[in-house]
Design a protein around this motif. Structure first.
Motif, PDB file in Angstrom:
ATOM      1  N   SER A  14       0.809  -1.186  -0.015  1.00 21.85           N
ATOM      2  CA  SER A  14       0.129  -0.101  -0.207  1.00 21.85           C
ATOM      3  C   SER A  14       0.683   1.440  -0.079  1.00 21.85           C
ATOM      4  O   SER A  14       0.155   2.310  -0.164  1.00 21.85           O
ATOM      5  N   VAL A  15       2.218   0.978   0.401  1.00 25.11           N
ATOM      6  CA  VAL A  15       2.808   2.550   0.211  1.00 25.11           C
ATOM      7  C   VAL A  15       3.424   2.654  -1.131  1.00 25.11           C
ATOM      8  O   VAL A  15       4.332   1.685  -1.584  1.00 25.11           O
ATOM      9  N   ASN A  16       3.129   4.010  -1.931  1.00 23.52           N
ATOM     10  CA  ASN A  16       3.439   4.218  -3.109  1.00 23.52           C
ATOM     11  C   ASN A  16       4.594   5.274  -3.244  1.00 23.52           C
ATOM     12  O   ASN A  16       4.376   5.954  -4.312  1.00 23.52           O
ATOM     13  N   CYS A  17       5.258   5.180  -2.261  1.00 22.59           N
ATOM     14  CA  CYS A  17       6.474   6.262  -2.544  1.00 22.59           C
ATOM     15  C   CYS A  17       7.684   5.617  -1.880  1.00 22.59           C
ATOM     16  O   CYS A  17       7.640   4.521  -1.614  1.00 22.59           O
ATOM     17  N   ASP A  18       8.948   6.438  -1.991  1.00 21.78           N
ATOM     18  CA  ASP A  18      10.101   5.971  -1.498  1.00 21.78           C
ATOM     19  C   ASP A  18      10.188   5.731   0.132  1.00 21.78           C
ATOM     20  O   ASP A  18       9.535   6.784   0.644  1.00 21.78           O
ATOM     21  N   TRP A  19      10.939   4.749   0.642  1.00 23.93           N
ATOM     22  CA  TRP A  19      10.540   4.563   2.159  1.00 23.93           C
ATOM     23  C   TRP A  19      11.872   3.690   2.577  1.00 23.93           C
ATOM     24  O   TRP A  19      12.666   3.095   1.810  1.00 23.93           O
ATOM     25  N   VAL A  20      12.273   3.888   3.901  1.00 21.66           N
ATOM     26  CA  VAL A  20      13.002   2.813   4.463  1.00 21.66           C
ATOM     27  C   VAL A  20      12.519   2.601   6.019  1.00 21.66           C
ATOM     28  O   VAL A  20      11.701   3.341   6.419  1.00 21.66           O
ATOM     29  N   ILE A  21      13.084   1.704   6.439  1.00 21.57           N
ATOM     30  CA  ILE A  21      12.559   0.989   7.593  1.00 21.57           C
ATOM     31  C   ILE A  21      13.796   0.610   8.284  1.00 21.57           C
ATOM     32  O   ILE A  21      14.768   0.170   8.074  1.00 21.57           O
ATOM     33  N   THR A  22      13.711   0.795   9.720  1.00 23.98           N
ATOM     34  CA  THR A  22      14.835   0.603  10.571  1.00 23.98           C
ATOM     35  C   THR A  22      14.598  -0.495  11.551  1.00 23.98           C
ATOM     36  O   THR A  22      13.208  -0.175  12.185  1.00 23.98           O
ATOM     37  N   TYR A  23      15.028  -1.431  12.097  1.00 18.14           N
ATOM     38  CA  TYR A  23      14.826  -2.550  13.017  1.00 18.14           C
ATOM     39  C   TYR A  23      16.024  -2.824  13.729  1.00 18.14           C
ATOM     40  O   TYR A  23      17.254  -2.670  13.432  1.00 18.14           O
ATOM     41  N   ASP A  24      15.834  -3.457  15.027  1.00 20.01           N
ATOM     42  CA  ASP A  24      16.866  -4.119  15.699  1.00 20.01           C
ATOM     43  C   ASP A  24      17.172  -5.207  14.510  1.00 20.01           C
ATOM     44  O   ASP A  24      16.390  -6.030  14.125  1.00 20.01           O
TER      45      ASP A  24
END
Length: 290
Positions: free
Chosen positions: A223-233
Protein backbone atom coordinates in the motif's frame (compact mmCIF):
# COMPACT_ATOMS: atom_id res chain seq x y z
CA UNK A 1 19.47 23.24 14.76
CA UNK A 2 16.26 22.01 16.40
CA UNK A 3 16.67 19.25 18.94
CA UNK A 4 13.70 17.21 20.06
CA UNK A 5 12.48 17.98 23.59
CA UNK A 6 11.90 14.23 24.03
CA UNK A 7 14.51 11.63 24.88
CA UNK A 8 14.31 8.20 23.27
CA UNK A 9 16.34 5.03 23.85
CA UNK A 10 18.16 4.28 20.64
CA UNK A 11 17.05 7.64 19.27
CA UNK A 12 17.71 7.82 15.54
CA UNK A 13 18.60 11.52 15.41
CA UNK A 14 22.15 10.63 14.36
CA UNK A 15 20.73 9.26 11.11
CA UNK A 16 19.64 12.73 9.97
CA UNK A 17 22.65 13.26 7.62
CA UNK A 18 22.06 9.82 6.09
CA UNK A 19 18.35 10.53 5.67
CA UNK A 20 19.23 13.83 3.99
CA UNK A 21 21.32 11.91 1.45
CA UNK A 22 18.48 9.47 0.77
CA UNK A 23 15.98 12.29 0.28
CA UNK A 24 18.26 14.16 -2.12
CA UNK A 25 19.21 10.98 -4.00
CA UNK A 26 15.55 10.09 -4.57
CA UNK A 27 14.64 13.61 -5.70
CA UNK A 28 12.45 14.53 -2.75
CA UNK A 29 14.32 17.61 -1.54
CA UNK A 30 11.69 20.26 -0.81
CA UNK A 31 9.02 17.59 -0.51
CA UNK A 32 7.37 15.91 2.47
CA UNK A 33 9.05 13.74 5.08
CA UNK A 34 6.83 11.32 7.00
CA UNK A 35 7.39 9.41 10.24
CA UNK A 36 4.53 6.99 11.07
CA UNK A 37 6.26 6.09 14.37
CA UNK A 38 7.50 9.56 15.22
CA UNK A 39 8.32 9.42 18.93
CA UNK A 40 10.80 12.24 19.45
CA UNK A 41 10.81 13.07 15.71
CA UNK A 42 14.46 14.11 15.89
CA UNK A 43 15.24 13.45 12.23
CA UNK A 44 12.06 15.15 11.04
CA UNK A 45 12.86 18.32 12.98
CA UNK A 46 16.44 18.39 11.68
CA UNK A 47 15.33 18.00 8.05
CA UNK A 48 12.71 20.72 8.41
CA UNK A 49 15.06 23.16 10.12
CA UNK A 50 17.71 22.70 7.41
CA UNK A 51 15.21 23.13 4.55
CA UNK A 52 15.76 19.62 3.23
CA UNK A 53 11.98 19.20 3.20
CA UNK A 54 9.19 21.76 3.16
CA UNK A 55 6.87 19.92 5.54
CA UNK A 56 6.89 16.99 7.91
CA UNK A 57 4.19 14.54 8.94
CA UNK A 58 4.60 13.09 12.42
CA UNK A 59 2.32 10.37 13.71
CA UNK A 60 2.30 8.47 16.97
CA UNK A 61 -0.36 6.11 18.27
CA UNK A 62 0.68 6.70 21.87
CA UNK A 63 -1.83 9.21 23.23
CA UNK A 64 0.72 10.71 25.61
CA UNK A 65 3.28 11.35 22.88
CA UNK A 66 0.60 12.72 20.58
CA UNK A 67 -0.71 14.95 23.37
CA UNK A 68 2.79 16.32 23.95
CA UNK A 69 3.22 17.31 20.30
CA UNK A 70 -0.28 18.74 20.06
CA UNK A 71 0.19 20.74 23.26
CA UNK A 72 3.46 22.39 22.20
CA UNK A 73 2.04 23.21 18.76
CA UNK A 74 -1.41 24.46 19.80
CA UNK A 75 -0.88 25.64 23.41
CA UNK A 76 2.73 26.77 23.22
CA UNK A 77 2.64 29.62 25.74
CA UNK A 78 0.83 27.52 28.30
CA UNK A 79 3.32 24.68 27.86
CA UNK A 80 6.32 26.99 28.16
CA UNK A 81 4.90 28.46 31.35
CA UNK A 82 4.31 24.97 32.75
CA UNK A 83 7.93 23.99 32.04
CA UNK A 84 9.16 27.15 33.72
CA UNK A 85 7.03 26.73 36.84
CA UNK A 86 6.99 22.97 37.45
CA UNK A 87 8.93 21.72 40.51
CA UNK A 88 11.60 19.10 39.92
CA UNK A 89 10.96 16.87 42.90
CA UNK A 90 9.97 13.33 43.81
CA UNK A 91 6.55 14.59 44.89
CA UNK A 92 5.94 16.24 41.51
CA UNK A 93 7.19 13.14 39.71
CA UNK A 94 4.60 11.05 41.58
CA UNK A 95 1.89 13.57 40.69
CA UNK A 96 2.80 13.53 37.00
CA UNK A 97 2.98 9.75 36.97
CA UNK A 98 -0.52 9.57 38.46
CA UNK A 99 -1.82 11.87 35.71
CA UNK A 100 -0.35 9.52 33.11
CA UNK A 101 -1.75 6.39 34.76
CA UNK A 102 -5.25 7.85 35.06
CA UNK A 103 -5.42 9.33 31.57
CA UNK A 104 -8.14 8.19 29.20
CA UNK A 105 -7.72 7.81 25.45
CA UNK A 106 -8.34 11.47 24.64
CA UNK A 107 -6.06 14.42 24.08
CA UNK A 108 -5.34 16.57 27.09
CA UNK A 109 -2.75 19.20 27.83
CA UNK A 110 -2.11 17.58 31.21
CA UNK A 111 -1.37 14.20 29.64
CA UNK A 112 1.01 15.80 27.16
CA UNK A 113 2.87 17.60 29.92
CA UNK A 114 3.06 14.55 32.19
CA UNK A 115 4.46 12.50 29.30
CA UNK A 116 7.10 15.17 28.73
CA UNK A 117 7.91 15.44 32.45
CA UNK A 118 8.37 11.69 32.89
CA UNK A 119 10.35 11.42 29.66
CA UNK A 120 12.82 14.02 30.92
CA UNK A 121 13.06 12.69 34.49
CA UNK A 122 13.05 8.91 33.91
CA UNK A 123 16.05 6.75 33.15
CA UNK A 124 16.80 6.77 29.40
CA UNK A 125 13.52 8.62 28.82
CA UNK A 126 11.46 5.43 29.21
CA UNK A 127 7.96 6.55 30.21
CA UNK A 128 7.17 3.47 32.27
CA UNK A 129 10.68 3.32 33.76
CA UNK A 130 11.97 4.58 37.08
CA UNK A 131 13.11 8.10 37.84
CA UNK A 132 16.73 9.15 37.50
CA UNK A 133 18.41 8.74 40.89
CA UNK A 134 15.65 6.53 42.31
CA UNK A 135 12.93 7.40 44.81
CA UNK A 136 15.54 8.09 47.47
CA UNK A 137 17.47 10.35 45.07
CA UNK A 138 20.73 8.83 46.25
CA UNK A 139 22.21 8.13 42.83
CA UNK A 140 25.02 10.04 41.13
CA UNK A 141 22.43 11.75 38.93
CA UNK A 142 19.22 13.31 40.26
CA UNK A 143 15.87 13.55 38.49
CA UNK A 144 16.63 17.07 37.23
CA UNK A 145 19.76 15.91 35.36
CA UNK A 146 18.00 15.98 31.96
CA UNK A 147 15.63 18.86 32.69
CA UNK A 148 17.39 22.09 31.76
CA UNK A 149 14.37 24.38 31.67
CA UNK A 150 15.84 27.18 29.57
CA UNK A 151 17.19 24.75 26.99
CA UNK A 152 13.93 22.82 26.74
CA UNK A 153 11.87 26.00 26.44
CA UNK A 154 14.10 27.17 23.58
CA UNK A 155 13.59 23.86 21.79
CA UNK A 156 9.82 24.09 22.18
CA UNK A 157 9.69 27.68 20.92
CA UNK A 158 11.79 26.82 17.85
CA UNK A 159 9.44 23.97 16.98
CA UNK A 160 6.35 26.12 17.49
CA UNK A 161 7.69 28.66 14.97
CA UNK A 162 7.56 25.89 12.36
CA UNK A 163 4.08 24.65 13.25
CA UNK A 164 2.57 25.59 9.89
CA UNK A 165 4.91 23.04 8.30
CA UNK A 166 4.14 20.26 10.79
CA UNK A 167 1.19 17.91 10.28
CA UNK A 168 0.35 15.84 13.34
CA UNK A 169 -1.63 12.58 13.54
CA UNK A 170 -2.59 10.06 16.21
CA UNK A 171 -3.37 7.01 14.09
CA UNK A 172 -2.66 3.32 13.97
CA UNK A 173 -0.11 2.73 11.23
CA UNK A 174 -2.69 0.83 9.15
CA UNK A 175 -5.09 3.78 9.25
CA UNK A 176 -2.31 6.25 8.47
CA UNK A 177 -1.15 4.26 5.44
CA UNK A 178 -4.65 3.68 4.09
CA UNK A 179 -6.39 6.97 4.81
CA UNK A 180 -3.77 9.71 5.14
CA UNK A 181 -0.55 8.74 3.36
CA UNK A 182 -2.05 8.98 -0.16
CA UNK A 183 -2.50 12.77 0.12
CA UNK A 184 1.28 13.19 0.56
CA UNK A 185 2.68 10.41 -1.65
CA UNK A 186 3.24 12.50 -4.78
CA UNK A 187 6.50 13.89 -3.40
CA UNK A 188 7.21 12.13 -0.12
CA UNK A 189 9.82 10.08 1.66
CA UNK A 190 8.70 7.85 4.53
CA UNK A 191 10.81 6.63 7.42
CA UNK A 192 9.26 3.74 9.34
CA UNK A 193 10.85 3.17 12.75
CA UNK A 194 8.59 0.57 14.42
CA UNK A 195 9.08 -0.59 18.02
CA UNK A 196 12.07 -2.88 18.39
CA UNK A 197 11.32 -6.57 18.01
CA UNK A 198 13.43 -7.89 20.87
CA UNK A 199 13.07 -5.25 23.59
CA UNK A 200 9.93 -3.47 22.45
CA UNK A 201 7.93 -4.49 25.50
CA UNK A 202 10.58 -3.03 27.81
CA UNK A 203 10.98 0.24 25.94
CA UNK A 204 7.55 1.24 24.63
CA UNK A 205 4.02 1.48 25.97
CA UNK A 206 2.74 0.49 22.51
CA UNK A 207 4.88 -2.53 21.66
CA UNK A 208 4.29 -5.08 18.88
CA UNK A 209 4.21 -8.84 18.77
CA UNK A 210 5.61 -10.84 15.85
CA UNK A 211 2.32 -10.86 13.95
CA UNK A 212 2.16 -7.06 14.18
CA UNK A 213 5.56 -6.85 12.49
CA UNK A 214 4.39 -9.25 9.77
CA UNK A 215 1.28 -7.11 9.28
CA UNK A 216 3.38 -3.95 8.89
CA UNK A 217 5.55 -5.54 6.21
CA UNK A 218 2.47 -6.58 4.25
CA UNK A 219 0.88 -3.12 4.49
CA UNK A 220 4.04 -1.35 3.39
CA UNK A 221 4.65 -3.77 0.52
CA UNK A 222 1.10 -3.55 -0.79
CA UNK A 223 0.00 0.00 0.00
CA UNK A 224 2.89 2.47 0.23
CA UNK A 225 3.51 4.05 -3.16
CA UNK A 226 6.51 6.26 -2.52
CA UNK A 227 10.14 5.87 -1.47
CA UNK A 228 10.69 4.60 2.06
CA UNK A 229 13.12 3.05 4.52
CA UNK A 230 12.57 1.00 7.68
CA UNK A 231 14.94 0.44 10.60
CA UNK A 232 14.83 -2.38 13.13
CA UNK A 233 16.96 -4.12 15.69
CA UNK A 234 19.08 -6.79 14.03
CA UNK A 235 17.29 -10.03 14.86
CA UNK A 236 16.67 -13.13 12.70
CA UNK A 237 12.90 -12.77 12.91
CA UNK A 238 12.94 -9.35 11.21
CA UNK A 239 15.47 -10.51 8.62
CA UNK A 240 13.11 -13.37 7.77
CA UNK A 241 10.05 -11.13 7.53
CA UNK A 242 11.86 -8.82 5.09
CA UNK A 243 13.81 -11.53 3.27
CA UNK A 244 12.46 -10.43 -0.14
CA UNK A 245 13.38 -6.77 0.35
CA UNK A 246 16.57 -4.73 -0.07
CA UNK A 247 18.08 -5.24 3.38
CA UNK A 248 21.34 -3.89 4.78
CA UNK A 249 22.90 -3.47 8.22
CA UNK A 250 24.64 -0.63 10.05
CA UNK A 251 25.83 0.14 13.59
CA UNK A 252 24.21 2.64 15.92
CA UNK A 253 25.43 3.96 19.25
CA UNK A 254 22.77 2.97 21.74
CA UNK A 255 22.33 3.54 25.45
CA UNK A 256 19.90 2.03 27.91
CA UNK A 257 21.68 1.26 31.18
CA UNK A 258 24.94 0.73 29.29
CA UNK A 259 26.66 2.32 26.32
CA UNK A 260 27.30 0.02 23.39
CA UNK A 261 27.12 -0.24 19.63
CA UNK A 262 24.18 -2.18 18.32
CA UNK A 263 23.80 -3.59 14.84
CA UNK A 264 20.60 -2.43 13.17
CA UNK A 265 18.74 -3.55 10.08
CA UNK A 266 17.70 -1.04 7.44
CA UNK A 267 15.30 -1.99 4.65
CA UNK A 268 14.93 0.08 1.48
CA UNK A 269 11.88 0.36 -0.77
CA UNK A 270 14.06 -0.46 -3.79
CA UNK A 271 17.68 -0.71 -4.82
CA UNK A 272 17.71 2.78 -6.36
CA UNK A 273 17.32 4.31 -2.90
CA UNK A 274 20.55 2.75 -1.61
CA UNK A 275 23.61 5.02 -1.86
CA UNK A 276 26.94 3.38 -2.61
CA UNK A 277 30.09 4.00 -0.58
CA UNK A 278 31.44 6.59 -3.00
CA UNK A 279 28.18 8.56 -2.91
CA UNK A 280 28.26 8.59 0.90
CA UNK A 281 31.89 9.73 0.94
CA UNK A 282 31.14 12.55 -1.50
CA UNK A 283 28.39 13.77 0.80
CA UNK A 284 30.56 13.30 3.91
CA UNK A 285 28.18 10.86 5.56
CA UNK A 286 29.85 8.32 7.81
CA UNK A 287 27.80 5.13 8.12
CA UNK A 288 29.07 1.57 7.79
CA UNK A 289 26.30 0.37 5.52
CA UNK A 290 26.86 -3.28 4.71
Amino acid sequence: MIYSPLRYPGGKGKLAPFMKVLIEKTGHKGGTYIEPFAGGAGIALDLLENDIVSQIVINDLDKGIYSFWRAILSETDRFVEAVHEVPLSVEEWKKQREILLRADNKYSFELGFSTFYLNRTNRSGIINGGMIGGLEQNGVWKLDARFNKDNLINRILKIAKKKECIHLYNKDVASLIKNYLPKYEKDAFVYFDPPYFKKGKQLYLNFFNEQDHVRIEKMIRESVNCDWVITYDDVPEIANIYVNHELRRFDLNYSVAQKRKASEIIIFSNGDVIPDERYLEEHKVCINLR
